[in-house]
Design a protein around this motif. Structure first.
Motif, PDB file in Angstrom:
ATOM      1  N   ALA A 194       0.833  -1.202   0.000  1.00 47.79           N
ATOM      2  CA  ALA A 194       0.000   0.000   0.000  1.00 47.79           C
ATOM      3  C   ALA A 194       0.872   1.258   0.000  1.00 47.79           C
ATOM      4  CB  ALA A 194      -0.929  -0.003   1.210  1.00 47.79           C
ATOM      5  N   LEU A 195       1.960   1.219   0.771  1.00 44.56           N
ATOM      6  CA  LEU A 195       2.882   2.363   0.791  1.00 44.56           C
ATOM      7  C   LEU A 195       3.532   2.567  -0.571  1.00 44.56           C
ATOM      8  CD1 LEU A 195       4.583   1.774   4.255  1.00 44.56           C
ATOM      9  CD2 LEU A 195       3.215   3.779   3.616  1.00 44.56           C
ATOM     10  N   TYR A 196       3.861   1.466  -1.234  1.00 45.95           N
ATOM     11  CA  TYR A 196       4.443   1.567  -2.570  1.00 45.95           C
ATOM     12  C   TYR A 196       3.464   2.236  -3.528  1.00 45.95           C
ATOM     13  CZ  TYR A 196       6.731   0.316  -6.935  1.00 45.95           C
ATOM     14  OH  TYR A 196       7.336   0.383  -8.166  1.00 45.95           O
ATOM     15  N   TYR A 197       2.194   1.876  -3.409  1.00 47.68           N
ATOM     16  CA  TYR A 197       1.152   2.497  -4.244  1.00 47.68           C
ATOM     17  C   TYR A 197       1.140   4.016  -4.028  1.00 47.68           C
ATOM     18  CZ  TYR A 197      -3.603   3.997  -5.492  1.00 47.68           C
ATOM     19  OH  TYR A 197      -4.678   4.677  -6.005  1.00 47.68           O
ATOM     20  N   PHE A 198       1.165   4.444  -2.763  1.00 45.56           N
ATOM     21  CA  PHE A 198       1.102   5.885  -2.476  1.00 45.56           C
ATOM     22  C   PHE A 198       2.416   6.590  -2.787  1.00 45.56           C
ATOM     23  CE2 PHE A 198      -2.501   4.592   0.301  1.00 45.56           C
ATOM     24  CZ  PHE A 198      -3.461   5.406  -0.270  1.00 45.56           C
ATOM     25  N   SER A 199       3.523   5.847  -2.797  1.00 47.43           N
ATOM     26  CA  SER A 199       4.826   6.471  -3.076  1.00 47.43           C
ATOM     27  C   SER A 199       4.880   7.061  -4.478  1.00 47.43           C
ATOM     28  CB  SER A 199       5.958   5.452  -2.899  1.00 47.43           C
ATOM     29  OG  SER A 199       5.933   4.483  -3.940  1.00 47.43           O
ATOM     30  N   GLU A 200       4.026   6.538  -5.376  1.00 55.13           N
ATOM     31  CA  GLU A 200       3.991   7.034  -6.751  1.00 55.13           C
ATOM     32  C   GLU A 200       2.912   8.101  -6.954  1.00 55.13           C
ATOM     33  OE1 GLU A 200       3.528   3.417  -9.030  1.00 55.13           O
ATOM     34  OE2 GLU A 200       5.705   3.160  -9.114  1.00 55.13           O
ATOM     35  N   LYS A 201       2.200   8.445  -5.851  1.00 56.57           N
ATOM     36  CA  LYS A 201       1.084   9.384  -5.983  1.00 56.57           C
ATOM     37  C   LYS A 201       1.218  10.628  -5.109  1.00 56.57           C
ATOM     38  CE  LYS A 201      -2.974   8.184  -6.839  1.00 56.57           C
ATOM     39  NZ  LYS A 201      -4.383   7.785  -6.856  1.00 56.57           N
ATOM     40  N   VAL A 202       1.918  10.499  -3.990  1.00 52.35           N
ATOM     41  CA  VAL A 202       1.967  11.615  -3.032  1.00 52.35           C
ATOM     42  C   VAL A 202       3.386  12.173  -2.924  1.00 52.35           C
ATOM     43  CG1 VAL A 202       0.052  10.628  -1.717  1.00 52.35           C
ATOM     44  CG2 VAL A 202       2.409  10.126  -1.016  1.00 52.35           C
ATOM     45  N   LYS A 203       3.473  13.354  -2.344  1.00 51.92           N
ATOM     46  CA  LYS A 203       4.781  13.979  -2.166  1.00 51.92           C
ATOM     47  C   LYS A 203       5.552  13.303  -1.036  1.00 51.92           C
ATOM     48  CE  LYS A 203       3.414  18.510  -3.957  1.00 51.92           C
ATOM     49  NZ  LYS A 203       3.261  19.957  -3.674  1.00 51.92           N
ATOM     50  N   ARG A 204       6.843  13.591  -0.993  1.00 52.13           N
ATOM     51  CA  ARG A 204       7.741  12.945  -0.025  1.00 52.13           C
ATOM     52  C   ARG A 204       7.285  13.154   1.422  1.00 52.13           C
ATOM     53  NH1 ARG A 204      11.784   9.070   0.510  1.00 52.13           N
ATOM     54  NH2 ARG A 204      13.027   9.574   2.333  1.00 52.13           N
ATOM     55  N   ASP A 205       6.873  14.367   1.755  1.00 54.74           N
ATOM     56  CA  ASP A 205       6.448  14.659   3.135  1.00 54.74           C
ATOM     57  C   ASP A 205       5.231  13.823   3.526  1.00 54.74           C
ATOM     58  OD1 ASP A 205       8.482  16.460   3.285  1.00 54.74           O
ATOM     59  OD2 ASP A 205       7.233  18.253   3.078  1.00 54.74           O
ATOM     60  N   SER A 206       4.281  13.708   2.613  1.00 54.29           N
ATOM     61  CA  SER A 206       3.075  12.923   2.902  1.00 54.29           C
ATOM     62  C   SER A 206       3.407  11.445   3.035  1.00 54.29           C
ATOM     63  CB  SER A 206       2.048  13.123   1.785  1.00 54.29           C
ATOM     64  OG  SER A 206       1.653  14.473   1.699  1.00 54.29           O
ATOM     65  N   LEU A 207       4.323  10.959   2.185  1.00 54.70           N
ATOM     66  CA  LEU A 207       4.728   9.558   2.264  1.00 54.70           C
ATOM     67  C   LEU A 207       5.421   9.280   3.592  1.00 54.70           C
ATOM     68  CD1 LEU A 207       5.030   6.782   0.899  1.00 54.70           C
ATOM     69  CD2 LEU A 207       7.217   7.583  -0.034  1.00 54.70           C
ATOM     70  N   THR A 208       6.250  10.201   4.036  1.00 54.99           N
ATOM     71  CA  THR A 208       6.966  10.037   5.310  1.00 54.99           C
ATOM     72  C   THR A 208       5.984   9.887   6.463  1.00 54.99           C
ATOM     73  OG1 THR A 208       8.856  11.301   4.497  1.00 54.99           O
ATOM     74  CG2 THR A 208       8.633  11.087   6.879  1.00 54.99           C
ATOM     75  N   ILE A 209       4.913  10.675   6.448  1.00 50.39           N
ATOM     76  CA  ILE A 209       3.890  10.588   7.500  1.00 50.39           C
ATOM     77  C   ILE A 209       3.249   9.205   7.495  1.00 50.39           C
ATOM     78  CG2 ILE A 209       1.625  11.454   8.233  1.00 50.39           C
ATOM     79  CD1 ILE A 209       2.526  14.222   7.177  1.00 50.39           C
ATOM     80  N   LEU A 210       2.911   8.701   6.295  1.00 46.18           N
ATOM     81  CA  LEU A 210       2.292   7.380   6.177  1.00 46.18           C
ATOM     82  C   LEU A 210       3.237   6.276   6.646  1.00 46.18           C
ATOM     83  CD1 LEU A 210       0.543   7.706   2.678  1.00 46.18           C
ATOM     84  CD2 LEU A 210      -0.544   7.802   4.927  1.00 46.18           C
ATOM     85  N   VAL A 211       4.516   6.392   6.289  1.00 45.07           N
ATOM     86  CA  VAL A 211       5.504   5.378   6.691  1.00 45.07           C
ATOM     87  C   VAL A 211       5.673   5.366   8.209  1.00 45.07           C
ATOM     88  CG1 VAL A 211       7.935   4.736   6.579  1.00 45.07           C
ATOM     89  CG2 VAL A 211       6.748   5.408   4.497  1.00 45.07           C
TER      90      VAL A 211
END
Length: 407
Positions: A194-211
């Motif tokens: 799921a994180l990989y899916y969002f890694s291609e859609k959201v900015k780095r800061d947003s991905l960091t929050i999800l991780v």
């Protein structure tokens, strides 16, 4: 409380029994029940995976003719993905997500296809992933139809806006599926997906929050950590032994794929006299291409294992709709397995087209079909003259629109 204690004791007993049966250094067992389509063939079966940069063959076993069951063993310190390869007959890749101390069971058949989505007894994570893939596949299939519709040259701006909205709604559905996994899945591997899916859609800061949210539940999972915490010195280079193992498995996979998809080639010939050919239909009738009628006739060679072919199918449907009865569509399958071909006709809802096969009962390509690759097509006019060859998706719709305007 007494029931809970008994259940706990049973779990401990089963775990101890499982460990006593496993080879030393292994903590995963995969039991495969083989039907006659596989057990009638002597061959090797491999269990393999990647661990960072290292390719590992966890186990291999030889199937003797008539053998109905095999067990493969592996090891992993945390939940990980594994692949099973049959060297001659059967799936080329059975992809499984397995945790330490797993014992899983499933039935296997050569009719499962090259890379089947198989639910198994004993792996919640694997079965959860399959449900996610199936749900996502349905939505992505719809998206392909929307994109095909969006490619129709005669659409008005308002019609385009409506289709774009539908695509956006489909994206919202996919986002929801992956966010649900991210928040609720007990599988770190599925959360990573799921994180990989969002890694291609959201900015780095947003991905960091999800991780970071995911790491609160799986603090030691190195795959999840890898999104934001890279090893200081990177991963160690792949060893020579790993390269050799990878090459060995790749050669087997390539041979299996080539066996399934190889098309006949005749030197110096890049086209065929398609009008002189006769094929067997899905109804068991002989159909001569020269007898097909229509203002325009599309002859399209495809197969169930050909991803570009399947991606182009929604465009062919739109082409027929766009031409208002002036286009006859004839799909010619290169599938060796006629059962798979016929199932795909229903699955892709193309029963209204003329469906033929270029593969005879012996699994051999019919003489005279000299195409070198698929997808490949011919667009004929009513006199069966070739108007265009090898045009697909948006290009096909544009060509037909151009022809319709001239009438």
């Amino acid at each position: 409380m007494r029931h809970l204690i008994l259940l706990a004791l049973l779990a401990v007993i089963c775990s101890c029994s499982l460990h006593s049966q496993m080879p030393k250094g292994k903590n995963i067992a995969i039991n495969l029940k083989l039907d006659s389509t596989i057990s009638n063939h002597e061959q090797w079966v491999y269990l393999h995976r990647y661990d960072d940069n290292e390719f590992l063959i966890e186990d291999s076993t030889f199937i003797k003719k008539g053998q109905k069951e095999i067990t493969l063993y592996g090891y992993t310190p945390e939940e990980h993905s594994f692949s099973i390869l049959f060297a001659k007959k059967g799936p080329i890749e059975i992809y499984l997500i397995l945790a330490p101390n797993s014992y899983v069971e499933t039935e296997v058949s050569a009719t499962d296809g090259m890379s089947p989505l198989k639910k198994v007894k004993g792996s919640y994570a694997n079965n959860e992933r399959i449900e996610k893939v199936k749900n996502s596949f349905t939505i992505n299939e719809k998206k392909r139809e929307y994109y095909a519709e969006l490619s129709i040259p005669t659409l008005s701006d308002k019609e385009k806006e409506e289709i774009v909205k539908q695509i956006e709604q489909a994206d919202v559905q996919l986002d929801s599926i992956n966010m649900h996994l991210l928040k609720n899945s007990q599988s770190p591997n599925n959360v990573w997906g799921a994180l990989y899916y969002f890694s291609e859609k959201v900015k780095r800061d947003s991905l960091t929050i999800l991780v970071k949210k995911a790491l609160k539940r799986f603090p030691n999972n190195k795959q999840i950590k890898g999104f934001i915490y890279k090893p200081k010195n990177g991963f160690p280079p792949e060893t020579e032994a790993s390269k050799q193992r990878s090459e060995r498995i790749s050669q087997i996979i390539d041979a299996r794929i080539n066996e399934n998809i190889k098309l006949k080639e005749k030197k110096g010939e890049t086209t065929t006299n398609v009008n002189g050919l006769t094929f067997l239909s899905d109804k068991g009738e002989e159909v001569a291409i020269s007898k097909l009628t229509g203002e325009y006739i599309l002859i399209d060679f495809w197969a169930s294992w050909c991803i570009p072919c399947l991606e182009g199918m929604p465009y062919i449907k739109q082409a027929e709709n766009m031409c208002n009865g002036k286009l006859k569509v004839c799909l010619i399958s290169m599938d060796k397995d006629h059962k798979t071909w016929k199932e795909c006709i229903v699955r892709w809802k193309v029963e209204n087209f003329v469906n033929l096969t270029a593969i005879n009962s012996k699994g051999e390509q019919i003489e005279g079909v000299n195409i070198k690759a698929i997808p490949y097509n011919y667009l004929l006019n009513k006199d069966h003259e070739i108007v265009a060859t090898n045009i697909h998706q948006k290009e096909l719709l544009e060509k037909l629109n151009e022809l319709m305007k001239k009438e």
